[in-house]
Design an enzyme around this catalytic site. Structure first.
Site, mmCIF file in Angstrom:
data_model
loop_
_atom_site.group_PDB
_atom_site.id
_atom_site.type_symbol
_atom_site.label_atom_id
_atom_site.label_comp_id
_atom_site.label_asym_id
_atom_site.label_seq_id
_atom_site.Cartn_x
_atom_site.Cartn_y
_atom_site.Cartn_z
ATOM 1 N N ASN A 121 -7.581 9.507 -5.784
ATOM 2 C CA ASN A 121 -6.170 9.858 -5.638
ATOM 3 C C ASN A 121 -5.939 11.149 -6.430
ATOM 4 O O ASN A 121 -5.946 11.137 -7.650
ATOM 5 C CB ASN A 121 -5.318 8.703 -6.171
ATOM 6 C CG ASN A 121 -3.826 9.016 -6.160
ATOM 7 O OD1 ASN A 121 -3.412 10.167 -6.082
ATOM 8 N ND2 ASN A 121 -3.020 7.971 -6.268
ATOM 9 N N CYS A 181 3.045 12.771 -6.246
ATOM 10 C CA CYS A 181 2.474 12.377 -4.952
ATOM 11 C C CYS A 181 3.333 12.754 -3.753
ATOM 12 O O CYS A 181 2.863 12.745 -2.625
ATOM 13 C CB CYS A 181 2.203 10.883 -4.976
ATOM 14 S SG CYS A 181 1.174 10.439 -6.383
ATOM 15 N N HIS A 229 0.032 9.817 1.689
ATOM 16 C CA HIS A 229 -0.516 10.022 0.347
ATOM 17 C C HIS A 229 -1.623 8.996 0.136
ATOM 18 O O HIS A 229 -1.426 7.799 0.380
ATOM 19 C CB HIS A 229 0.593 9.860 -0.691
ATOM 20 C CG HIS A 229 0.066 9.677 -2.072
ATOM 21 N ND1 HIS A 229 -0.802 10.586 -2.646
ATOM 22 C CD2 HIS A 229 0.239 8.679 -2.985
ATOM 23 C CE1 HIS A 229 -1.126 10.147 -3.858
ATOM 24 N NE2 HIS A 229 -0.517 9.005 -4.083
#
Lengths: 79, 333
Positions: free
Chosen positions: B290, B114, B260
């Site tokens: 995500n 990430c 993120h």
């Protein structure tokens, strides 16, 4: 009582959608619609930061009301 | 020499998994509950024979056609992935060939999650500053769903597969400012696929459930939600503060924050913790989930389409490693 009120406010502020005014010391927090594992993590983090007490998710789960959770924090603090 | 982001695009796999699909498998959840808590309505899943490399090639082709980029100008390929095709060779070499890029160029993979996009920007800026390359193709690509057990409802809800492509050059629309980077490998075990590498080459077959009903296995993606939550809430406010200091800016001078895109609750939690106005905090999760190292470029792509990129834009990535990083972009109007 002030500290207890402060705890209720701190607890309520981890919720995004539930109105803070509905929280009382008798609130059965796990029964709230918005309650989730993510909020439980935010609460544990809040408790660690504000009260210096590290609870496990299981310990928190055993409490039904905010009163029980608050008492648990106080008893852990004294240990 | 200054470095700029010149163009961003991305690619998704065809297969859609909606919240309705997930609720069929996990009837204890509701469609609304997933959407309101996690902020994801649907996510894309790579097909069995589709890898992160395939998605990255698709993203690069999309970038070239969308912005009419001459691919022969590319003189370096950086590919961020934790899902390579092979242990060796590096996927970036395969990508050079698949895209029919010049042979007189550099290419390498780097393994981050990430935080990966931020690190890619930092490497690209370094290559340009040192006059090693002028047109860097920064790719991110991930297929976490291949590593998630089909009964792991938490992670299946959150993660989507995707790839992004960014061209970084000595000219462009966003000047890349100063970075703040961080690493703490003591958190390695908290977000991990433990087996299949050389430390544990064979499956450990230790699948079990914890007290909260979360599936745990060394052979699949494991995320310790509590520790990741605590790491994030400790590290990200400090990261934001540090990147502001390094760029001599105050929080109120930032026009847009692109973090993120972990999940809706976590993002909102961080936003409130840092004190960022809702309208300055960009979220793009609903249709992709995500996507690990691609969340920031995907969000940037949509923020640009919505004409929301102007002034100072603060990017922050954080996660597996632990690894975190932030940078401030100055948008050239």
């Amino acid at each position: 009582m002030k500290n207890q009120q402060e705890f209720i406010q701190n607890f309520a502020s981890q919720f995004d959608e539930t109105d803070a005014s509905i929280f009382t010391i008798e609130t059965r927090f796990k029964e709230l619609d918005e309650w989730s594992s993510l909020i439980s993590l935010a609460e544990l983090n809040m408790i660690a930061k504000n009260y210096g007490v590290k609870l496990t998710p299981e310990e928190m789960k055993r409490s039904q009301t905010l009163q029980e959770l608050y008492n648990l924090i106080l008893s852990k603090k004294q240990q | 020499m200054d470095a700029y982001i010149k163009a961003i695009s991305y690619a998704l796999p065809e297969k859609i998994v909606s919240n309705e699909d997930l609720v069929k498998e996990f009837p204890e959840w509701t469609v609304e509950k997933i959407a309101s808590k996690i902020g994801v309505v649907e996510r894309r899943i790579a097909s069995e024979n589709e890898t992160a490399t395939d998605l990255a090639v698709k993203a690069a082709e999309q970038l070239f056609s969308e912005y009419n980029i001459n691919k022969h100008t590319i003189d370096f390929v950086l590919f961020c992935t934790q899902s390579p095709d092979y242990f060796l060779p590096t996927s970036a070499c395969i990508i050079q060939n698949r895209l029919e890029l010049r042979k007189e160029i550099g290419a390498l993979d780097y393994n981050l999650g990430c935080s990966g996009y931020i690190y890619g920007l930092s490497l690209a800026k370094g290559l340009i500053s040192a006059n090693i390359a002028k047109n860097i193709l920064l790719l991110t690509g991930e297929t976490y769903n291949k590593s998630i057990h089909h009964l792991d409802k938490g992670n299946r809800t959150i993660f989507g597969d995707a790839a992004s492509a960014t061209l970084i050059s000595d000219k462009g629309f966003a000047k890349i400012g100063e970075f703040s980077l961080g690493t703490d490998g003591s958190g390695a075990e908290n977000l991990i696929v433990k087996t299949g590498g050389f430390r544990f080459p064979n499956a450990l077959n230790d699948l079990h459930y914890d007290e909260n009903g979360n599936l745990i296995s060394s052979d699949y993606l494991f995320m310790n939600g509590e520790d990741i939550f605590n790491f994030t809430s400790d590290a990200v406010p400090v990261l934001v503060d540090d990147v502001l200091k390094k760029n001599h800016l105050k929080l109120e001078k930032i026009d847009l924050f692109v973090f993120h895109q972990a999940n809706k609750y976590m993002m909102n939690y961080l936003r409130k913790l840092i004190g960022i106005d809702n309208e300055k905090f960009y979220v793009y999760l609903e249709k992709v989930g995500n996507t690990v190292s691609s969340t920031i470029p995907i969000a940037m792509y949509h923020a640009q389409k919505e004409a929301k990129l102007h002034g100072n834009v603060l990017l922050a990535g954080f996660g597996v490693g632990y690894s975190w990083g932030g940078v401030i972009l100055k948008i050239i109007d």
